[in-house]
Design a protein around this motif. Sequence first.
Motif, short mmCIF file in Angstrom:
data_model
loop_
_atom_site.label_atom_id
_atom_site.label_comp_id
_atom_site.label_asym_id
_atom_site.label_seq_id
_atom_site.Cartn_x
_atom_site.Cartn_y
_atom_site.Cartn_z
N THR C 118 11.44 50.48 4.63
CA THR C 118 11.16 50.42 6.14
C THR C 118 10.91 49.03 7.29
O THR C 118 8.98 49.14 6.58
CB THR C 118 10.55 51.72 7.21
N GLY C 119 11.15 49.00 7.89
CA GLY C 119 10.37 47.65 8.98
C GLY C 119 11.16 47.21 9.98
O GLY C 119 12.61 47.39 10.27
N SER C 120 10.46 47.64 11.07
CA SER C 120 11.09 46.29 11.91
C SER C 120 11.06 44.65 12.09
O SER C 120 9.91 44.61 11.60
CB SER C 120 10.07 46.82 13.71
N LEU C 121 11.28 44.30 12.80
CA LEU C 121 11.31 42.61 12.92
C LEU C 121 11.53 42.38 14.06
O LEU C 121 12.20 42.27 15.10
CB LEU C 121 12.46 42.29 12.08
N SER C 122 10.29 41.36 14.55
CA SER C 122 10.84 40.01 15.72
C SER C 122 11.97 38.67 15.68
O SER C 122 11.99 38.52 14.07
CB SER C 122 9.79 39.40 15.94
N VAL C 123 12.63 38.64 16.64
CA VAL C 123 13.10 37.47 16.40
C VAL C 123 12.65 36.39 15.66
O VAL C 123 14.20 35.33 14.63
CB VAL C 123 13.14 36.82 18.15
N ARG C 124 11.15 36.51 15.40
CA ARG C 124 11.13 34.74 14.17
C ARG C 124 10.95 35.62 12.79
O ARG C 124 9.81 34.29 12.86
CB ARG C 124 10.23 34.04 15.22
N GLY C 125 11.05 36.71 13.05
CA GLY C 125 10.60 37.23 11.05
C GLY C 125 9.44 38.03 10.90
O GLY C 125 9.39 38.27 9.67
N ASP C 126 8.72 38.28 11.75
CA ASP C 126 7.63 39.09 12.09
C ASP C 126 7.95 40.49 11.65
O ASP C 126 8.25 40.70 12.16
CB ASP C 126 6.27 39.04 13.55
N VAL C 127 7.21 40.84 10.75
CA VAL C 127 7.99 42.47 10.64
C VAL C 127 6.88 43.14 11.25
O VAL C 127 4.95 43.13 11.53
CB VAL C 127 7.63 42.93 8.99
N LEU C 128 7.24 44.14 12.08
CA LEU C 128 5.98 45.11 12.82
C LEU C 128 6.31 46.49 12.15
O LEU C 128 7.28 46.95 11.72
CB LEU C 128 7.63 45.26 14.42
N PRO C 129 5.00 47.29 13.67
CA PRO C 129 4.85 48.36 12.95
C PRO C 129 6.13 49.40 13.05
O PRO C 129 6.77 49.31 13.94
CB PRO C 129 3.58 48.83 13.18
N VAL C 130 6.74 50.60 12.29
CA VAL C 130 7.50 52.44 12.55
C VAL C 130 7.06 53.12 12.21
O VAL C 130 5.42 52.94 12.20
CB VAL C 130 8.61 52.23 11.71
N GLY C 131 7.38 54.11 13.45
CA GLY C 131 6.71 55.24 12.75
C GLY C 131 7.20 56.17 11.51
O GLY C 131 7.93 56.02 11.26
N GLY C 132 6.70 57.50 10.84
CA GLY C 132 7.09 58.66 9.79
C GLY C 132 7.09 57.71 8.19
O GLY C 132 7.68 57.50 7.32
N VAL C 133 6.09 56.25 8.35
CA VAL C 133 5.67 56.02 7.61
C VAL C 133 5.66 56.67 6.17
O VAL C 133 6.07 56.99 5.05
CB VAL C 133 4.26 54.75 7.23
N THR C 134 4.69 58.12 5.90
CA THR C 134 4.43 59.19 4.88
C THR C 134 5.76 59.63 4.85
O THR C 134 5.80 59.58 3.75
CB THR C 134 3.32 60.15 5.27
N HIS C 135 6.72 60.24 5.92
CA HIS C 135 7.78 61.25 5.59
C HIS C 135 8.46 60.14 4.73
O HIS C 135 9.53 60.39 3.71
CB HIS C 135 8.78 61.48 7.00
N LYS C 136 8.84 59.47 5.35
CA LYS C 136 9.93 57.79 4.16
C LYS C 136 9.08 57.59 3.20
O LYS C 136 10.35 57.68 2.12
CB LYS C 136 9.88 56.57 5.32
#
Lengths: 220, 220, 220, 220, 220, 220
Positions: C118-136
């Motif tokens: 699980t993870g969001s992305l910037s257009v330049r490849g950075d992995v950005l934070p997301v919600g619900g990590v523990t449940h996932k």
Amino acid sequence: YELTVNEGGAVGRVNGLAVMGEDSGIVLPVMAEIAPSQGPGQVIATGQLKEMAEEAVENVSAIIKKFSDQDISEKDIHIQFVQVGEGGVDGDSASITVATAVISALEEIPVEQNVAMTGSLSVRGDVLPVGGVTHKIEAAAKSGIDKIIIPKANEQDVMIEPEYEEQVEIIPVSHISEVLEVALAGEPEKDSLVDRLKSITGRALEQREVGAGGTNPSPQ
Amino acid sequence: YELTVNEGGAVGRVNGLAVMGEDSGIVLPVMAEIAPSQGPGQVIATGQLKEMAEEAVENVSAIIKKFSDQDISEKDIHIQFVQVGEGGVDGDSASITVATAVISALEEIPVEQNVAMTGSLSVRGDVLPVGGVTHKIEAAAKSGIDKIIIPKANEQDVMIEPEYEEQVEIIPVSHISEVLEVALAGEPEKDSLVDRLKSITGRALEQREVGAGGTNPSPQ
Amino acid sequence: YELTVNEGGAVGRVNGLAVMGEDSGIVLPVMAEIAPSQGPGQVIATGQLKEMAEEAVENVSAIIKKFSDQDISEKDIHIQFVQVGEGGVDGDSASITVATAVISALEEIPVEQNVAMTGSLSVRGDVLPVGGVTHKIEAAAKSGIDKIIIPKANEQDVMIEPEYEEQVEIIPVSHISEVLEVALAGEPEKDSLVDRLKSITGRALEQREVGAGGTNPSPQ
Amino acid sequence: YELTVNEGGAVGRVNGLAVMGEDSGIVLPVMAEIAPSQGPGQVIATGQLKEMAEEAVENVSAIIKKFSDQDISEKDIHIQFVQVGEGGVDGDSASITVATAVISALEEIPVEQNVAMTGSLSVRGDVLPVGGVTHKIEAAAKSGIDKIIIPKANEQDVMIEPEYEEQVEIIPVSHISEVLEVALAGEPEKDSLVDRLKSITGRALEQREVGAGGTNPSPQ
Amino acid sequence: YELTVNEGGAVGRVNGLAVMGEDSGIVLPVMAEIAPSQGPGQVIATGQLKEMAEEAVENVSAIIKKFSDQDISEKDIHIQFVQVGEGGVDGDSASITVATAVISALEEIPVEQNVAMTGSLSVRGDVLPVGGVTHKIEAAAKSGIDKIIIPKANEQDVMIEPEYEEQVEIIPVSHISEVLEVALAGEPEKDSLVDRLKSITGRALEQREVGAGGTNPSPQ
Amino acid sequence: YELTVNEGGAVGRVNGLAVMGEDSGIVLPVMAEIAPSQGPGQVIATGQLKEMAEEAVENVSAIIKKFSDQDISEKDIHIQFVQVGEGGVDGDSASITVATAVISALEEIPVEQNVAMTGSLSVRGDVLPVGGVTHKIEAAAKSGIDKIIIPKANEQDVMIEPEYEEQVEIIPVSHISEVLEVALAGEPEKDSLVDRLKSITGRALEQREVGAGGTNPSPQ
Ligand SMILES: [Ca+2]
Ligand SMILES: [Ca+2]
Ligand SMILES: [Ca+2]
Ligand SMILES: [Ca+2]
Ligand SMILES: [Ca+2]
Ligand SMILES: [Ca+2]
Ligand SMILES: [Ca+2]
Ligand SMILES: [Ca+2]
Ligand SMILES: [Ca+2]
Ligand SMILES: [Ca+2]
Ligand SMILES: [Ca+2]
Ligand SMILES: [Ca+2]
């Protein structure tokens, strides 16, 4: 915030005039720029334009495309109503303002900033009447503008306070070529541009009569 | 979650500033990347942009396309408002942020991350005034930002608490070339880029007067 | 019906992780395929994507187009959120899942099916934070997944039950190249692919500080 | 009116199966035709398809474009849900029906009309489970159909009345190549087509486990 | 404001006739211009056209494209309903007006401004009946128009006041070539144009019977 | 106003039949024209078509494009439902009418105007059943039509009054080639056209059984 520029010359910038609410005029500048396009060239107008304003831009684009011929097939024509605010732009009374800004940007000839203008346009270059001429003239006068271009068909509507009469010169016009004659700055380039515009658009009407007036119809 | 970066340099990343609700500022980064397109090149902006924000991107694209000339006809320009949240981005005050991020990505010149900025743009490169300047400056200061670029027309609106006055340098600008002069990092490349940008956009206005202020009109 | 695959390798298939309702995670696979296009190539994503999810795919496509360069101008990139159900997909937390599935399909390198991410992305490849990590993470552990990739910025959010702690390995990452390093299967091809991806996207940020957190803004 | 065809062979026509309301199945034929396109080729599906059904066609098109390679760049692929009625088609359970109809039309190989089918598809050719299998099987049996193709993952859901058990043969499949193996008529052409399809799509998953079931999520 | 032109000739300008409300006619001019296109040529109509009016323009464009053959593939055809007002244009009764304005602009042959017209068109050039003929004729007469073109199928509907009967000439027509015969001004060019139009469109119907009338159906 | 043409021949004009309200039929003509396109060729249908009618035109276009092969890639196919009225056209029962009008226009072969028709079409040329056959037949008979083409699958639905039985000939058909055999006028051209159409579309079904009827489903 409102920035008024009323002196000197600027390429791609024209002082337009608009009505706010019932009885208040305002100077509303339009800016234009020509840029290489990514796909086929487009006309891109910003300022949250409503349907009638979008269509006014479409009508103006007929004149611009004819004027610049093949040169704009790989160019985007950007038109920006500056500092417009939430409500967006409606109506077609900025048509001559848009046409002047774009032609100035295309030809890189400055526009006189002590001039303001209002007027609708036909696809063949006729300047057509608009509403709110008196309020617009007063707003321009208050902003230190010296010359105001209005449609010839609105000449009889002008009823401004005596204090403004000496301050501003009212210039009624009936064709887009007359607008550019007044508003553009650079001398020899301007004249050949105006001549070219006249020869391209011709005159749709050699003679014109103003018939019985009336409210605008919703024809079926 | 909110990631603040306030040191070093990064290509294609700029610290923008936004207002939340009535009286709260926030650092809102914009990232950009240039990629080969599949069809004709496009400008693709994400962050659930509302109409005024989409149009701000269209206005910025005029400058970008003119700056990069033919080079982007087969390239997609990606613009990302990072960590925006549900409501999406509205308004045009990130225009200089977007322009800086894209030009950094096009030229592969890093942007100083200790700089934050807010400002609208005309299609010809003029920096235009925005709202909420004081709240934005305070938010930048709290995030450890050192320099804050604002529109020259907003200079008189700055009323920040004394505690922040020594912490941050306020830099008023009136043209996009001044923004890049401050925000870009690499030295000789930056200078030639700024010169090129100046020569391309020219100055729309040689002299400018700030007239009577007012609320934004909804012209007709 | 829900099919979970947690062993072996598969080209173009990645185990994503999603949150359902308030407090429940789920394994949500993404599949990708590359096909010749009829007109100019397109990125086509199915799963009834809402606006934020569509934009996440646009952001990912910046990385994919840059990675594969000119090769995809006559190819359609198909992305399928499998077994999604009525509500459709929202949010941007499947960005690294989508990127991994498409790159696996482009390069025909298998993805390890005992990995979820699980993870969001910037257009330049950075992995950005997301919600619900523990449940996932708990959902992945229940499904027999062995390794779970999460954004480094979410590391402090992980609060899983002791019973799952020994079952799964949590792998925090900050760049898309690290995701592929973990998730791809074939050995020498994988390494050169990861190197190429690193060199193309660079690192937007050489150093990064996590500043004061906060709720996501709706900037204006 | 409802026309049922349950004998012989037909190019570009496949007996699909659908659920009406809560507990009633129906034979719903799909027809396909390939025609020269006017602009770039398109996939055109009729039957008032809702979003999930449109996306199912997009997923199927990945397989079709890959299967037929460059040959369809100037061809329109027409897909028609015949005699659908007012409500239109929803859901993705006709995916294998659509794929079979189009491949039959492309290759001009007849489809056996004593076969009916239901099944979703991944973009890589995996047959995925659907709802209402028992009702669909009974509807097919009542219409005189002899063989019914269902997803392997739905095998345990089949609970048909004894009277139908001897009448129809149930054929569970897990890949689109198995569907065509059963449904196509012409012998040597069919075998080479099935082999080609297998080699093109590969198997996304070499081994597959069915994990804990559940209702379909609306992930975020 | 309403400008009526009822004398002389003008290229690309035609006096149309419309109905306002229940029982009032109005002269509604249409203007046309041909300009080089940026992408593939388009037909662009302004005047806030409703669906039926947009479709009338599409029908007219069939005749125009056939008439001008390949010459317009890189030209935009601009059509402007002038001074329309808020409600926009609806209905198809301006079809012959639009066709005449565009053909005049394409061929640069003036239109007689003492002529007004109303009539729908088939894609093959047949003039079809319209509503409100009597009100339209009276409005034209009041505006000083001398000749009024109406559909032959409306001939029996004309019930005008005696005072107008001597003032205006009513000219019933059944094909677009007859409209141009009456409305165009320049002599030898006009004749060859009308001949060419006749030969291109042919006559859809050699003989025609007017059957039982009725209200317009909403067929299913 | 309603114009009925029931004699002679006309290129690109076909008498269709429609149902109005619950129990009333009407003759509804369709006209077609082929014109050079500005961009890539399109099929353009007017008459305020609702979704099912638009899709019927898409299905018919499969047959037309296949029939005319590459010849229409730079041609627009205009289809006009004439004199339709406010409600617009819905349903797919004019499919054979549209197909006949377009093929007549493409081949410039006249259509017999004493023929009227109703019928849906598959993308492969099968004539499919429609509703309201009896009302439509009576309307055609009242209008002086001599021959009425209906779908073979509707043969058992015909229950017309004795007075009409001798007046009109009912011709049930199951393939589009039979429609053209009856409706086209010119002799040797017609025969080769019908042969070509048969060879192109083939017969989807060599044998066909009419199974148990039922209301139209809304499948899921
Ligand atoms: Ca806009
Ligand atoms: Ca002054
Ligand atoms: Ca967007
Ligand atoms: Ca600092
Ligand atoms: Ca979609
Ligand atoms: Ca395991
Ligand atoms: Ca559709
Ligand atoms: Ca049987
Ligand atoms: Ca419009
Ligand atoms: Ca007169
Ligand atoms: Ca339409
Ligand atoms: Ca007769």
